[in-house]
Structure formats: C-alpha cells, structure tokens
Motif scaffolding. Structure first.
Motif, short mmCIF file in Angstrom:
data_model
loop_
_atom_site.label_atom_id
_atom_site.label_comp_id
_atom_site.label_asym_id
_atom_site.label_seq_id
_atom_site.Cartn_x
_atom_site.Cartn_y
_atom_site.Cartn_z
N ARG A 5 35.04 36.44 40.32
CA ARG A 5 36.06 37.41 39.95
C ARG A 5 35.41 38.51 39.16
O ARG A 5 34.19 38.34 39.19
N ASN A 6 36.30 39.52 39.06
CA ASN A 6 35.52 40.75 38.57
C ASN A 6 34.62 41.34 39.30
O ASN A 6 33.55 41.52 38.78
N SER A 17 38.31 46.35 43.50
CA SER A 17 38.11 45.24 42.48
C SER A 17 38.82 44.21 42.63
O SER A 17 40.08 44.28 42.76
N SER A 19 38.76 39.38 43.40
CA SER A 19 38.02 38.16 43.24
C SER A 19 38.36 37.59 44.65
O SER A 19 38.90 38.01 45.78
N ALA A 34 43.08 41.98 38.82
CA ALA A 34 42.46 41.19 37.83
C ALA A 34 42.60 39.53 38.15
O ALA A 34 43.73 39.36 38.60
N THR A 36 41.81 35.62 36.21
CA THR A 36 40.97 34.72 35.17
C THR A 36 40.22 33.76 35.55
O THR A 36 39.82 32.79 34.77
N ASP A 40 32.60 35.18 36.37
CA ASP A 40 32.89 36.54 35.93
C ASP A 40 31.61 37.42 36.57
O ASP A 40 30.38 37.21 36.09
N GLU A 42 30.96 40.68 36.43
CA GLU A 42 30.90 41.69 35.40
C GLU A 42 30.86 43.02 36.23
O GLU A 42 30.22 43.92 35.75
N GLY A 43 31.59 43.15 37.24
CA GLY A 43 31.60 44.46 38.06
C GLY A 43 30.73 44.81 38.95
O GLY A 43 30.40 45.74 39.59
#
Length: 376
Positions: A5-6, A17, A19, A34, A36, A40, A42-43
């Motif tokens: 994700r992210n 952006s 997942s 987004a 959860t 992650d 982190e971009g």
C-alpha cells in the motif's frame, strides 16, 4: 492474499497513489486511494518488473579476463543477481553464434552457458525468469553451424541477425570502426587494415545466405527474429521479408521510421539514451523518443541503465510521461516476444513488480518481487 500500500503505482497509462494485492504469484487487484492493508511502501514507486530482451552481460561474468573461464553456474548466478538488483524480472541472455576475430569464447562455451542458465532455472537458483537470445553474427563462417548446435535449447525465444563488418550498419563510418577496434584490440594500422579486409570478405561470403537460412529456421521454430543495426531502406525491406519482429538498435532515423511502418518494434540501448548519444556516432535514442519512434529500451551492456533511462526519459524528452517510458521496459517488450502474462500492473498478470525510490535524481531499487515472491 498479500498486499502493498501507499505506493505510486505506474499503470499502463498513468501514475496513481494506491495499493496492490496478489496471491499465488498473480496480481489480484490494483486499487487507487488509501489503504490500511499490506506493507507500507511510503510513497515509493511501484513498477512492473522490467523485461530485458538483449543483454550481453552474461559472457563478461563467465569470461572476466582473457583466457579465463569462471564456473558457469556461478557466472549465471552473478549475472542474475545483477539483473534482478537492477529491477529486471525477465531477462533474455544473449549468447553469440558465429565467432569473429575478437571473440575470446567459442561455440562450446555458448553451449556450456546455455546449459547453466537452464540448470539454474530448473533448480530454482535464479531470481529473474531467464530466456536465451542468440546473437547471430551472420558474416562468420561458422554462424549457421553454431545456430544449429544451439537452436534445440528449450529456453531460446529470440534470435538477432547482425553483421559487424566495417563500412555498413553500426560502423558505416570507418573512423568509428577504427576508434573502436584499434583501441579495444590495440591494433597497429597495418593489422587493422588487414582485419578490415578479412571482415569485409567474410561478410560478402556469408551474410546474405546466413540471414536467409537462420530466418527460415527461426520462423519454423517459433523463435522471435530481430534485425540488428539496420541503416537503410534496403536493410529494413530485407528484415521485413524475413519475418523480423524487432528492429534492434537501428543506426539511422530513416531505418527506425521505416521499421515502425513495417510493423516492427524499435529497440534502442538504454546506455545510448542515458549518454544522450550513440558511442558509434549513430542515431540518438532520445531523438527517436522525441518523434515517437522508440518502443523498447534495453540495458545492453550496463544492467542498471534500463531503470535509469526509464526515469530519465521524461526529464529529457518533452511529451514523454513516466507511464510511457515504463511501457518501453515492460509491456512493450513483453508483447514483442509474445509474453502475454506479464509486463503491467493489472489483475490476472504475474505479480512481477519493483519498488523504486528516487534519491539524488537516481532511481534506487528497494525491493523486487517475481511471481509474488521477494527475490531482491
């Protein structure tokens, strides 16, 4: 089910952006917005695994010094680690067929390497998915014999037809040929003159008949054919008539344009694009990208250059997006060689992907997954 994700997902036509979820080696879903769930990123960027159709790098691991042969299995693993570490999840290892004057290796070495690639893949030692690409030096006396010795190999999916004799194709300007070979082989001018005469005579004796014979064999076996260093309209017509699907490293804008018109995918070297010019003084990859006549990028002799060029291209050529440049190293080469199961972040395709950060203007590989399994 696993997920990340992210991430900035580089999709076939845009960057979003979101997942990505995957299971059993296959992408299950790609979602914007987004989440959860999952690791992650982190971009960081998430790219499809890169697909390399023509790298000459395996031979340098096997033959790192003159008159030295490294263990073939270890050489394949070293090469494989370097390719995977550069974000490549599918690689076509180029092995030469037809030995010329400056070849330190022979046909037996090529058979040893082909067997080592197959053994490494079968044993699960390799991070990337490997195929074999035969680089056929059609001017060489033993080219056809060498092709026949290897053509049965199950990993062979591609063959390119090339002629490096001076005065045409890659070395149309004898000055470029002299600069390359006199420096590389430390020849005197007299030895260089005799060398050129020998190479031209070999080309006149062998090239035409070997092109026809290998093209016929490749088409019959379902091996994808590539031309190499085409420079003129006559070269392109010849390639089209022989069933060529990929135009590798055309040396002129005319040849690239005509190859595209004939339905061939135009492949250029990423080192050319990164440097901004060809080391042989031929057409620039950036120039072809600027007129929308570049389809595929290959790392050629610098494994990292394919990833570097993917991020550099949108910066140096107006109108080229990151999504477009990524296609040149993923979905475009996949289509060119008939690998329909990979090359994009899309549901149902193989979970081959790369996590990439950017530091100091350079892309940095932070993770590589092949069929959902992290390999680097």
């Amino acid at each position: 089910m696993e997920a990340v994700r992210n991430a900035h997902l580089v999709l076939p036509d845009q960057v979003v952006s979101g997942s990505l979820a995957f299971s059993d080696g296959v992408i299950a879903s790609v979602d914007g917005g987004a989440s959860t769930v999952g690791e992650d990123f982190e971009g960081d960027f998430l790219l499809p695994g890169l697909i390399e159709l023509h790298t000459d790098h395996l031979e340098t691991h096997y033959n790192p010094r003159a008159n030295l042969r490294w263990n073939a299995d270890a050489a394949v693993m070293a090469h494989d680690a370097q390719m995977a570490g550069s974000g490549v999840t599918t690689v076509f290892d180029a092995l030469r067929v037809g030995m010329d004057y400056d070849a330190h290796l022979g046909r037996d070495d090529m058979e040893v390497l082909a067997q080592a690639v197959e053994a490494g893949a079968r044993a699960g030692r390799l991070r990337a998915d490997h195929f074999i690409h035969l680089r056929c030096e059609v001017s060489a006396d033993d080219c056809l014999e060498g092709f026949d010795a290897l053509a049965h190999h199950p990993l062979i999916r591609m063959a390119s037809l090339m002629d490096h004799a001076p005065g045409q194709r890659q070395f149309a300007k004898i000055e470029s040929y002299r600069a390359y070979y006199v420096e590389k082989l430390r020849m005197s001018e007299e030895v260089f003159r005799l060398y050129c005469e020998r190479r031209v005579a070999e080309s006149e004796r062998n090239s035409a008949k070997n092109r026809v014979a290998i093209a016929e064999r490749a088409v019959a076996k379902g091996i994808v054919l590539a031309s190499h260093d085409d420079a003129t309209a006559a070269h392109v017509r010849e390639a089209e008539g022989q069933g060529v699907r990929v135009a590798e490293f055309p040396t002129t804008r005319e040849a690239a344009h005509l190859s595209r018109e004939a339905g061939m995918a135009v492949l250029m070297g990423a080192p050319n694009l990164v440097r901004g010019s060809s080391h042989s003084g031929n057409v620039s990859a950036r120039e072809l990208a600027g007129v929308n006549e570049l389809d595929i990028l290959s790392s050629d002799y610098v494994p990292y250059s394919i990833l570097q060029s993917v991020f550099l291209l949108p910066e140096v050529v107006v109108g080229v997006s990151l999504a477009e440049s990524v296609r040149m190293a993923t979905s475009n080469p996949a289509r060119a060689v008939g690998l329909e199961d990979r090359g994009a972040l899309a549901g149902g395709l193989r979970a081959d992907f790369v996590r990439v950060g950017v530091q100091g203007g350079l892309p940095v590989v932070r993770g590589v997954w092949r069929e959902g399994r992290r390999v680097a």
